[in-house]
Design a protein around this motif. Structure first.
Motif, mmCIF file in Angstrom:
data_model
loop_
_atom_site.group_PDB
_atom_site.id
_atom_site.type_symbol
_atom_site.label_atom_id
_atom_site.label_comp_id
_atom_site.label_asym_id
_atom_site.label_seq_id
_atom_site.Cartn_x
_atom_site.Cartn_y
_atom_site.Cartn_z
ATOM 1 N N MET A 1 30.878 54.673 71.723
ATOM 2 C CA MET A 1 31.921 54.329 72.699
ATOM 3 C C MET A 1 33.025 53.363 72.251
ATOM 4 S SD MET A 1 31.249 53.210 76.575
ATOM 5 C CE MET A 1 32.330 51.898 77.218
ATOM 6 N N LYS A 2 34.121 53.732 72.156
ATOM 7 C CA LYS A 2 35.327 52.994 71.735
ATOM 8 C C LYS A 2 35.757 51.976 72.640
ATOM 9 C CE LYS A 2 38.340 55.044 68.636
ATOM 10 N NZ LYS A 2 39.290 55.718 68.238
ATOM 11 N N THR A 3 35.571 50.514 72.185
ATOM 12 C CA THR A 3 36.150 49.626 73.025
ATOM 13 C C THR A 3 37.525 49.394 73.192
ATOM 14 O OG1 THR A 3 35.665 47.882 71.490
ATOM 15 C CG2 THR A 3 33.918 48.306 72.968
ATOM 16 N N GLU A 4 38.141 48.479 73.906
ATOM 17 C CA GLU A 4 39.372 48.006 74.036
ATOM 18 C C GLU A 4 39.877 47.455 72.824
ATOM 19 O OE1 GLU A 4 42.789 45.824 76.693
ATOM 20 O OE2 GLU A 4 40.879 46.290 77.392
ATOM 21 N N TYR A 5 39.064 46.725 72.138
ATOM 22 C CA TYR A 5 39.330 45.859 70.989
ATOM 23 C C TYR A 5 39.222 46.589 69.765
ATOM 24 C CZ TYR A 5 34.179 45.345 70.805
ATOM 25 O OH TYR A 5 32.893 45.182 70.711
ATOM 26 N N ASP A 6 38.508 47.812 69.703
ATOM 27 C CA ASP A 6 38.344 48.647 68.773
ATOM 28 C C ASP A 6 39.880 49.516 68.592
ATOM 29 O OD1 ASP A 6 35.735 48.606 67.806
ATOM 30 O OD2 ASP A 6 35.259 49.955 69.371
ATOM 31 N N ALA A 7 40.489 49.912 69.736
ATOM 32 C CA ALA A 7 41.758 50.402 69.799
ATOM 33 C C ALA A 7 42.766 49.158 69.085
ATOM 34 C CB ALA A 7 42.144 50.674 71.152
ATOM 35 N N HIS A 8 42.661 48.248 69.280
ATOM 36 C CA HIS A 8 43.516 47.115 68.997
ATOM 37 C C HIS A 8 43.254 47.030 67.338
ATOM 38 C CE1 HIS A 8 45.411 45.910 72.609
ATOM 39 N NE2 HIS A 8 44.086 45.548 73.187
ATOM 40 N N ILE A 9 41.987 47.024 66.917
ATOM 41 C CA ILE A 9 41.900 46.872 65.428
ATOM 42 C C ILE A 9 42.344 48.170 64.533
ATOM 43 C CG2 ILE A 9 40.136 46.919 63.717
ATOM 44 C CD1 ILE A 9 38.458 45.141 65.834
ATOM 45 N N GLU A 10 42.076 49.385 65.247
ATOM 46 C CA GLU A 10 42.677 50.440 64.786
ATOM 47 C C GLU A 10 44.413 50.621 64.833
ATOM 48 O OE1 GLU A 10 41.168 54.214 66.588
ATOM 49 O OE2 GLU A 10 39.346 53.653 66.239
ATOM 50 N N ALA A 11 45.036 49.774 65.674
ATOM 51 C CA ALA A 11 46.467 49.765 65.774
ATOM 52 C C ALA A 11 46.929 48.846 64.734
ATOM 53 C CB ALA A 11 46.946 49.277 67.221
ATOM 54 N N ALA A 12 46.241 47.583 64.475
ATOM 55 C CA ALA A 12 46.528 46.713 63.420
ATOM 56 C C ALA A 12 46.349 47.511 62.172
ATOM 57 C CB ALA A 12 45.589 45.576 63.581
ATOM 58 N N ILE A 13 45.449 48.231 61.840
ATOM 59 C CA ILE A 13 45.125 48.820 60.649
ATOM 60 C C ILE A 13 46.284 49.859 60.419
ATOM 61 C CG2 ILE A 13 43.861 50.538 59.363
ATOM 62 C CD1 ILE A 13 41.522 48.780 60.400
ATOM 63 N N LEU A 14 46.569 50.620 61.509
ATOM 64 C CA LEU A 14 48.006 51.441 61.330
ATOM 65 C C LEU A 14 49.172 51.058 61.121
ATOM 66 C CD1 LEU A 14 48.903 54.374 61.612
ATOM 67 C CD2 LEU A 14 48.994 54.072 64.027
ATOM 68 N N ALA A 15 49.562 49.724 61.800
ATOM 69 C CA ALA A 15 50.684 48.962 61.519
ATOM 70 C C ALA A 15 50.475 48.642 60.012
ATOM 71 C CB ALA A 15 50.869 47.811 62.493
ATOM 72 N N LEU A 16 49.740 48.013 59.642
ATOM 73 C CA LEU A 16 49.621 47.548 58.096
ATOM 74 C C LEU A 16 49.813 48.751 57.274
ATOM 75 C CD1 LEU A 16 46.502 44.994 58.219
ATOM 76 C CD2 LEU A 16 48.867 44.537 58.023
ATOM 77 N N LEU A 17 49.189 49.865 57.490
ATOM 78 C CA LEU A 17 49.445 51.032 56.662
ATOM 79 C C LEU A 17 51.141 51.406 56.576
ATOM 80 C CD1 LEU A 17 46.284 53.224 57.471
ATOM 81 C CD2 LEU A 17 46.651 51.935 55.202
ATOM 82 N N ILE A 18 51.600 51.356 57.643
ATOM 83 C CA ILE A 18 53.032 51.656 57.860
ATOM 84 C C ILE A 18 53.870 50.888 57.063
ATOM 85 C CG2 ILE A 18 54.829 51.985 59.574
ATOM 86 C CD1 ILE A 18 52.826 52.886 61.442
#
Length: 79
Positions: A1-18
């Protein structure tokens, strides 16, 4: 089950990749430096290294010592 902070971590990783891709594109299209000390180009190289280190940190496993495992890879205590 994905938590809210997991979504934030994924967004941070995506922003760094971009950001890394944008920096790579800017370095690729950067005109040939005239002088040996091009501050803007060196700044891009520095930012690329910074983003790479941040991505490495975000993707690495973190060892959190507990009373049963005091060193990474250590087994459970035997008492």
């Amino acid at each position: 089950m994905k938590t809210e902070y997991d979504a934030h971590i994924e967004a941070a990783i995506l922003a760094l990749l971009i950001a890394r891709q944008q920096i790579a594109d800017e370095i690729k299209n950067y005109p040939t430096p005239v002088a040996g000390c091009d501050v803007q180009y060196n700044g891009l190289l520095s930012k690329r290294a910074q983003v790479t280190r941040a991505l490495d940190a975000m993707n690495s496993e973190v060892f959190v010592p507990t009373p049963r495992t005091l060193v990474a890879g250590g087994g459970a205590e035997n008492r």
